[in-house]
Design an enzyme around this catalytic site. Sequence first.
Site, PDB file in Angstrom:
ATOM      1  N   TYR A 136      -1.619   5.387   3.190  1.00  0.00           N
ATOM      2  CA  TYR A 136      -1.160   5.462   4.538  1.00  0.00           C
ATOM      3  C   TYR A 136      -1.263   7.334   4.670  1.00  0.00           C
ATOM      4  O   TYR A 136      -0.586   7.630   5.535  1.00  0.00           O
ATOM      5  CB  TYR A 136       0.074   5.247   4.976  1.00  0.00           C
ATOM      6  CG  TYR A 136       0.262   3.792   4.167  1.00  0.00           C
ATOM      7  CD1 TYR A 136      -0.463   2.733   4.282  1.00  0.00           C
ATOM      8  CD2 TYR A 136       1.288   3.709   3.181  1.00  0.00           C
ATOM      9  CE1 TYR A 136      -0.373   1.470   3.580  1.00  0.00           C
ATOM     10  CE2 TYR A 136       1.407   2.780   2.423  1.00  0.00           C
ATOM     11  CZ  TYR A 136       0.765   1.207   2.618  1.00  0.00           C
ATOM     12  OH  TYR A 136       1.068   0.218   1.964  1.00  0.00           O
ATOM     13  N   HIS A 137      -2.183   7.819   4.255  1.00  0.00           N
ATOM     14  CA  HIS A 137      -2.362   9.248   4.496  1.00  0.00           C
ATOM     15  C   HIS A 137      -3.679   9.880   4.912  1.00  0.00           C
ATOM     16  O   HIS A 137      -4.181  10.742   4.786  1.00  0.00           O
ATOM     17  CB  HIS A 137      -2.011  10.238   3.270  1.00  0.00           C
ATOM     18  CG  HIS A 137      -0.665   9.867   2.559  1.00  0.00           C
ATOM     19  ND1 HIS A 137      -0.216  10.122   1.180  1.00  0.00           N
ATOM     20  CD2 HIS A 137       0.563   9.427   3.279  1.00  0.00           C
ATOM     21  CE1 HIS A 137       0.940   9.757   0.965  1.00  0.00           C
ATOM     22  NE2 HIS A 137       1.508   9.363   2.085  1.00  0.00           N
ATOM     23  N   PRO A 138      -4.487   9.132   6.084  1.00  0.00           N
ATOM     24  CA  PRO A 138      -5.527   9.613   6.523  1.00  0.00           C
ATOM     25  C   PRO A 138      -5.522  10.896   7.434  1.00  0.00           C
ATOM     26  O   PRO A 138      -4.641  11.071   8.109  1.00  0.00           O
ATOM     27  CB  PRO A 138      -6.016   8.517   7.520  1.00  0.00           C
ATOM     28  CG  PRO A 138      -4.606   7.799   8.076  1.00  0.00           C
ATOM     29  CD  PRO A 138      -3.765   7.925   6.941  1.00  0.00           C
TER      30      PRO A 138
END
Length: 538
Positions: free
Chosen positions: A473-475
């Site tokens: 969840y780190h785009p």
Amino acid sequence: MQTYDFIIVGSGSAGSVLADKLSASGRFSVLVLEAGGTDSRFYVQMPLGYGKTFFDPAVNWNYKAEPDPGLAGNADHWPRGKLLGGSSSINAMVWIRGARDDFDAWAAAGNPGWGYDDLLPAFKALEDNQAGADAWRGVGGPLHVTDCSDAVHPLTKRYLAAGQQAGLPLNLDFNGAAQEGVGVYQISTRNGRRMSAARAFLRPAMKRANVRVEMNALATRVLFDGKRAVGVEYLQNGETRTARAGREVILSGGSVNSPQLLQLSGVGPSALLGGLGIPVVHANENVGAHLQDHVGINYTFKGRLPTLNQTLRPWWGKLLVGMQYILTRSGPLSLSMNNAGGFFRTDPAATRPNMQLYFQAFSTVIPKSGERPILTPDPWPGFSIGLSNCRPSSRGEIMIRSSNPRDYPRISANAYSTEADVAEMLDAVKFVRRIASMPAMAEIIEEEVLPGPSITSDADLIQDFRKRSGTVYHPVSTCRMGPDPSHSVVDPRLKVHSIEGLRVIDASIFPDNITGNTNAASIMTGWKGAELVLEDQE
């Protein structure tokens, strides 16, 4: 049509900070458009409640990526916050800034003012760290950072000991002098409640007369006069509305929504926009491109000692920890599921870590549907050691499917699409097993549950992490910052190239991903971005 000095699209990690800092003097009027609703929800404010928000459409965009060959054809679930505070209201709260070398590389790529020494004052100013002030830490800022050292599960001590036995140093502060090693994670909470960007920055700003926040307001396009952004069109309560920006429009929708809105507004790849019948305001092939994300996997074990499974699974355990939380704002529900972790190098010759570790004193192997089963773990004593890559070389993209702003964009992550990413993950999962084999852990492990002892060859290990990995969840980088318009979307002052009155200020501007969780750096970007905006006002 109402006119404001600034229109901010998105109330997330960066947008909340912008609303606070741009309105603080009282000189400027600020409109914040938030597609979601309020953050005044029990499971948002209770730290471990984020398992309940993982699939909740009331607070979560619930994006789904395209089937990914690198993930054995799996279509990954991409949660993104759709409420005040954005993803800072539904994330795991681990507070990691990133490595010095990460930001120095940003500056070296032609982005003056974005080196570590340039950004450290912002990091220090925005936080109120429970551990106290020092050369790296700040106190007295709006966002409280909690030291969890005395609150983590007892098994955490064994994990830390095993990490040291495997050759990693004990690190008391991953945001201090050095990042490598194992240690307890600090988290963004205060007094047992989530400290989201909304709580730290937006809520105080909303008390000011010069700030207006519109919820359930889906921005549909930026309005232009020639190549100058002059306002925003949005949908609210079934009506199309417009607002005018006297000074600037600022996109803070994050790495999915900011490139989506630019493309819907006519700023993006010309062939894509033309094929969808969207008039091109300015052609830029980089909008939505260069997607980077951290990809991770858990190795799960059955233990001989009790874990949080025995506390959180039975009804009476839930009752006890629930009462503890309600009465004292303490206990397991006041923490992140990631009690500890660390950073290590798969290549000893590297100058900085390329892998992040996570220790979770519970397990969720038995599948459930409808929610992330943090509050309903396995019936046996289980725990997990997870990891994720920090700076993968794989690149993806986020592109709109149609001209309808309600249609979700196409997310193509392209995980493990380079040989280098596969090779370093293979080395990394072997190191996780090395940690588990150290005496401090081995003596309390009954068996490895996932992937299991039958998975031993390199080919099987690779097949396993392709099948079981997913986004952490780190785009970032879909509106990347850089001096050259042919390779970036915004300049070092976060202004969209060749467009007047329009900036992007959120994690999508990161030139490259950072070593660790991205929320702290996203909030810093809002802080730094607000300073740039204010400097440019006459």
